[in-house]
Design an enzyme around this catalytic site. Structure first.
Site, PDB file in Angstrom:
ATOM      1  N   HIS A 123      -3.017   1.066   6.849  1.00  0.00           N
ATOM      2  CA  HIS A 123      -3.222   1.042   5.399  1.00  0.00           C
ATOM      3  C   HIS A 123      -3.320   2.465   4.852  1.00  0.00           C
ATOM      4  O   HIS A 123      -3.835   3.367   5.519  1.00  0.00           O
ATOM      5  CB  HIS A 123      -4.499   0.273   5.060  1.00  0.00           C
ATOM      6  CG  HIS A 123      -4.674   0.041   3.596  1.00  0.00           C
ATOM      7  ND1 HIS A 123      -3.844  -0.776   2.865  1.00  0.00           N
ATOM      8  CD2 HIS A 123      -5.589   0.544   2.707  1.00  0.00           C
ATOM      9  CE1 HIS A 123      -4.235  -0.795   1.602  1.00  0.00           C
ATOM     10  NE2 HIS A 123      -5.290   0.000   1.479  1.00  0.00           N
ATOM     11  N   CYS A 135       0.807  -1.226   0.000  1.00  0.00           N
ATOM     12  CA  CYS A 135       0.000   0.000   0.000  1.00  0.00           C
ATOM     13  C   CYS A 135       0.840   1.277   0.000  1.00  0.00           C
ATOM     14  O   CYS A 135       0.638   2.178  -0.825  1.00  0.00           O
ATOM     15  CB  CYS A 135      -0.987  -0.007   1.168  1.00  0.00           C
ATOM     16  SG  CYS A 135      -0.234   0.038   2.822  1.00  0.00           S
ATOM     17  N   HIS A 180      -5.817   1.970  -4.503  1.00  0.00           N
ATOM     18  CA  HIS A 180      -4.857   1.434  -3.539  1.00  0.00           C
ATOM     19  C   HIS A 180      -4.423   0.027  -3.904  1.00  0.00           C
ATOM     20  O   HIS A 180      -4.981  -0.617  -4.804  1.00  0.00           O
ATOM     21  CB  HIS A 180      -5.463   1.451  -2.125  1.00  0.00           C
ATOM     22  CG  HIS A 180      -6.615   0.499  -1.943  1.00  0.00           C
ATOM     23  ND1 HIS A 180      -6.897  -0.119  -0.741  1.00  0.00           N
ATOM     24  CD2 HIS A 180      -7.585   0.054  -2.805  1.00  0.00           C
ATOM     25  CE1 HIS A 180      -7.971  -0.881  -0.860  1.00  0.00           C
ATOM     26  NE2 HIS A 180      -8.409  -0.802  -2.091  1.00  0.00           N
TER      27      HIS A 180
END
Length: 226
Positions: free
Chosen positions: A189, A142, A201
């Site tokens: 995240h 991420c 993402h």
């Protein structure tokens, strides 16, 4: 005074002593006031340090929990054969590109020229697989995706979600604009806000870079405008 050989001299001395006494009392009160202020500041600083220590401990626990889940997912992924991995990757890539074609991003103005450039760069990576530690251009995790995307816009972000939160100005959900960084799940995240409640993402092992609704990613923490 009556017993003094020089009453005038006695009165002068008494007046001087009285003035000194008043000055000493005032000075003492000033010192005591400063001592009270200092004691209060020490107490507040001690409380803040204690809160900071608790926050760090909690973040460490949550980070370890997330890393544990990622390790479990990676372990499961490692049991797949090369052919099975490729089949999953191909399927995920087709699904991601198909979903991307249907995503409605609205017409929100980008956060900045840098944000627009970073988002445009990330769009070209849709379908690339998630790999823990991946920083591109063949695979990403991420924060690897957000770092790579902003690098294409001429901006160097730090490597992890825990540090990227400090690479710009924190903003609330109502202030988000395309190109802003968005953080979820206790900083576990990060992605790029793409508009209309969508995030671009790299989700987790076994998936690929794609758009996803903010409502399905997890607990929103805050945005960061770079």
């Amino acid at each position: 005074l009556f017993l003094s050989a020089d009453p005038d001299n006695y009165l002068d001395k008494a007046s001087t002593l009285d003035q000194l006494s008043v000055q000493q009392v005032a000075a003492l009160e000033k010192i005591q006031g400063k001592q009270r202020t200092l004691a209060q500041q020490r107490k507040e600083a001690s409380e803040k340090l204690s809160d900071l220590a608790d926050t760090r401990t909690e973040l460490k626990k949550k980070k370890e929990k997330v890393q544990g889940k990622l390790a479990e997912a990676q372990k499961l992924l490692n049991t797949l054969t090369a052919q099975e991995r490729q089949e999953i990757a191909d399927k995920e890539q087709r699904a991601s590109r198909s979903a991307s074609d249907r995503v409605d991003l609205g017409n929100e103005a980008p956060a900045s020229g840098r944000g627009a450039a970073a988002l445009a760069a990330a769009v070209t990576q849709i379908g690339k697989p998630y790999v823990s530690g991946g920083t591109g251009p063949s695979s990403y995790d991420c924060s690897g995706l957000t770092q790579w995307a902003y690098a294409q816009a001429g901006v160097q972000l730090t490597r992890t979600t825990y540090t990227q939160q400090n690479d710009g100005t924190k903003i609330g959900q109502s202030q988000l604009a395309p190109g802003d960084l968005v953080f979820f799940n206790s900083l576990g995240h990060v992605g790029l806000y793409a508009g209309n409640g969508q995030v671009l993402h790299a989700p987790y092992p076994g998936t690929s870079v794609r758009y996803e609704s903010m409502s399905t990613i997890g607990s929103f923490q805050f945005g960061v405008r770079v």
